[in-house]
Enzyme design. Structure first.
Site, PDB file in Angstrom:
ATOM      1  CG  ASP A  55       4.789  -0.868   2.815  1.00  0.00           C
ATOM      2  OD1 ASP A  55       3.825  -0.689   3.071  1.00  0.00           O
ATOM      3  OD2 ASP A  55       5.207  -1.778   2.815  1.00  0.00           O
ATOM      4  CG  HIS A  56      -0.474   3.658   4.792  1.00  0.00           C
ATOM      5  ND1 HIS A  56      -0.056   4.319   6.194  1.00  0.00           N
ATOM      6  CD2 HIS A  56      -1.117   5.685   3.956  1.00  0.00           C
ATOM      7  CE1 HIS A  56      -0.668   5.964   6.524  1.00  0.00           C
ATOM      8  NE2 HIS A  56      -1.172   6.107   4.991  1.00  0.00           N
ATOM      9  NE  ARG A  57       3.015  -3.744   4.089  1.00  0.00           N
ATOM     10  CZ  ARG A  57       3.332  -4.503   3.115  1.00  0.00           C
ATOM     11  NH1 ARG A  57       2.877  -6.012   3.259  1.00  0.00           N
ATOM     12  NH2 ARG A  57       4.816  -4.031   2.358  1.00  0.00           N
ATOM     13  N   PRO A  59       1.407  -1.043   0.432  1.00  0.00           N
ATOM     14  CG  PRO A  59       0.418  -1.023   2.116  1.00  0.00           C
ATOM     15  CD  PRO A  59       0.775  -1.831   1.089  1.00  0.00           C
ATOM     16  CB  ILE A  80       6.377   5.233   7.009  1.00  0.00           C
ATOM     17  CG1 ILE A  80       7.403   4.801   6.895  1.00  0.00           C
ATOM     18  CG2 ILE A  80       6.399   6.672   6.015  1.00  0.00           C
ATOM     19  CD1 ILE A  80       8.264   4.318   5.388  1.00  0.00           C
TER      20      ILE A  80
END
Ligand code: CAO
Length: 545
Positions: free
Chosen positions: A517-519, A343, A521
């Site tokens: 990576d939104h998981r 993501p 950061i």
């Protein structure tokens, strides 16, 4: 036409075994020896065959019923005038067997040394396949502990150890075919006195099945359950031998089929439904799913997408078709996986590199003779290391639910080569100066273009920079190079009017695009990272702080 009651024959010394599958229904025409129901003890499942041919008139058992020798399974209207094989006689067909296993009998007294474990008498089965292995070298084995499961067309059975000891060597693997007497394993035996009575007890019941008489197609007896069929070990799906065989014939991965039978058991209907779903495109096997998105030619079916458009381009004009090179294919598959699975979000920013560019130009003038040209990318690498140190999650990787923080700073940089995109890695950038980084970068970029990069020069990066600064453009959204969690895209710097509070002044602005990576950061951290990077590039002395 005679009505015949078909009974459960002698099924060894099982008593009260549960009916777990009904393989026929009222109205079905059955042949002699056709399997009618599956019963299951805690160690074996077995199919009970018909003693006679005919049409099923009445079912006398239901799922979950407990049956034993003599229980009436169903009533058949016998075909033709031929006398049926009388049910009670069936019992005589089965010889519940002999206590002694073929495996070498252990001595009653304690002994030690290598002990060979052989396949015991498993009835008149030949070449049965090993479908499960429960033990591995180094395991401590108890007497009668199940070592493997074997499977014929009609039954699966566990083969126990005749001795206790430490497993030194396993002589079979899943898929091997075994017969009575075959060497299964070598134990470093420490046979205790308690072994003898156990070994003398039955470890396998042989089944003799005279041709003319129906008999249960298999009986397996082992004591001391190592695993119950309701809770299969090692991920083995819970299904009867005939269902396994059916699935094997169709190439259905049984472990992916959801069982709707009793205790989650996989039935023939489940296998058929799975096959239909796969064939109609409504479902996919894991193997298909793994293939579809990874291959550059994947059609999107693995993601439940509509198929990739197939166009006859030649219809619209002349075309030339060229196969993609190996590197493009490999990087394509990686990029596709990373684009789909991460993501990713990209933050764009500009930073003022006016002073840094002036410093770079003057440094290059001073170093003209050294032959090493300092590029903006080398400064960017150094600045990124400082930002990565300040925001360590950008230098991490996901490992399941954990985050692995790396205390080294190896920076990859995208290099455009005639064969496609490559990412050489400069190691330990925290310990190197801008001049050394520039020298290594130019050497690695040359190697990349010449196709001479070794695997070690392309692995281990903790963060990547993709610079299009020498080419042009304003912003872009680079794809994260997994298992890294962020990548910096850099475009061409341009002189822009910047408001300094009093007036517009010409400043050299560098466009930055940080994909993360939104998981791992979040947006605020990404904005801080970019802002800090901008501060460093605006005043490089900050790197020293
Ligand atoms: N802004 C303005 N000019 C820039 C610049 C920037 N951000 N970055 C580099 N330049 C200038 C350099 O100063 C150099 O100018 P001079 O020849 O006048 O000195 C010129 O552009 C060419 O630089 P370069 O490309 O040779 O050197 P580099 O260190 O910037 O880049 C490398 C090296 C290997 C990264 C580059 O050659 C390359 O392959 N870039 C493409 C990377 C890529 O494909 N990324 C996309 C990946 S996603 O598909």
């Amino acid at each position: 036409m005679a009505l015949i009651e078909v009974q459960v024959p002698d099924i060894g010394d099982f008593d009260e075994v549960a009916v777990i599958e009904l393989l026929v229904k009222v109205g079905d025409t059955v042949k002699a020896e056709q399997s009618l129901i599956t019963v299951e003890s805690d160690k074996a499942s077995m199919e009970i065959p018909s003693s006679t041919a005919g049409v099923v008139k009445e079912m006398r058992v239901a799922l979950g019923d407990k049956v034993k020798q003599g229980s009436v399974v169903l009533v058949v209207e016998a075909a033709g005038a031929a006398a049926p094989v009388a049910a009670p006689a069936v019992a005589a067909a089965v010889v519940a067997a002999a206590p002694a296993p073929v495996a070498a009998a252990p001595a009653a007294a304690a002994t030690s040394g290598p002990v060979n474990i052989h396949v015991p008498d498993i009835g008149d089965f030949k070449d049965v396949a090993v479908i499960e292995v429960f033990v591995k070298p180094g395991d401590t084995i108890k007497v009668e502990q199940s070592l493997i499961t074997v499977e014929s067309d009609k039954a699966s059975m566990e083969i126990p150890s005749s001795h206790a000891g430490v497993l030194k060597e396993l002589k079979v693997k899943v898929g091997d075919k075994v017969n009575i007497g075959d060497l299964l394993a070598v134990l470093e035996g420490t046979v205790s006195a308690t072994v003898a009575p156990v070994a003398a007890a039955p470890v396998a019941a042989a089944v003799a099945a005279p041709a003319a008489v129906a008999a249960p197609t298999a009986v397996a007896v082992v004591a001391a359950p190592a695993h119950a069929p309701g809770a299969p070990t090692l991920g083995l799906p819970h299904a009867s031998p005939s269902v396994r065989k059916f699935a094997r014939e169709l190439g259905v991965p049984l472990e992916e089929v959801k069982g709707n039978g009793l205790k989650g058991r996989i039935t023939v209907d489940d296998v058929q439904a799975f096959t239909k779903a796969v064939m109609s495109g409504a479902a996919q096997t894991k193997a298909q799913a793994a293939k579809a998105p990874a291959a550059s030619g994947g059609d999107g079916a693995g993601l439940g997408l509509i198929p990739w458009p197939k166009v006859d381009f030649a219809k619209f004009g002349p075309i030339e078709r060229k196969e993609m090179g190996r590197i493009k294919k490999i990087s394509g598959a990686n990029l596709l996986r990373n684009a789909i699975m991460i993501p990713a979000v990209t933050n764009h920013d500009d930073c003022d590199i006016t002073d840094l560019e002036a410093f770079r130009v003057s440094t290059n003038k001073e170093n003209e003779k050294s032959g090493v040209k300092v590029t903006m990318l080398a400064f960017l690498i150094k600045a990124c290391v400082a930002a990565l140190k300040k925001y360590p999650e950008f230098n991490s990787s996901l490992d399941g639910d954990a985050l692995v923080y790396k205390n080294y700073w190896h920076i990859g940089f995208a290099a455009d080569t005639p064969n496609g995109l490559m990412v050489p890695v400069i190691r330990d950038c925290d310990k190197k100066g801008v001049l050394q980084i520039s020298a290594e970068m130019s050497e690695l970029a040359k190697k990349a273009r010449d196709g001479k990069l070794g695997p070690a020069e392309m692995t281990g990066a903790t963060f990547t920079i993709s610079s299009l600064g020498g080419i042009g453009g304003k912003y872009f959204t680079p794809i994260i190079n997994a298992p890294e969690v962020a990548i910096l895209g850099v475009c061409k710097s341009t002189m822009e009017p910047v408001w300094n509070g009093k007036e517009f002044v010409p400043r050299l602005m560098l466009p930055l695009s940080l994909t993360w990576d939104h998981r791992v950061i979040d947006g605020a951290a990404a904005a801080r990272f970019n802002a800090y990077l901008g501060q460093i590039l605006g005043d490089f002395r900050r790197v020293l702080l």
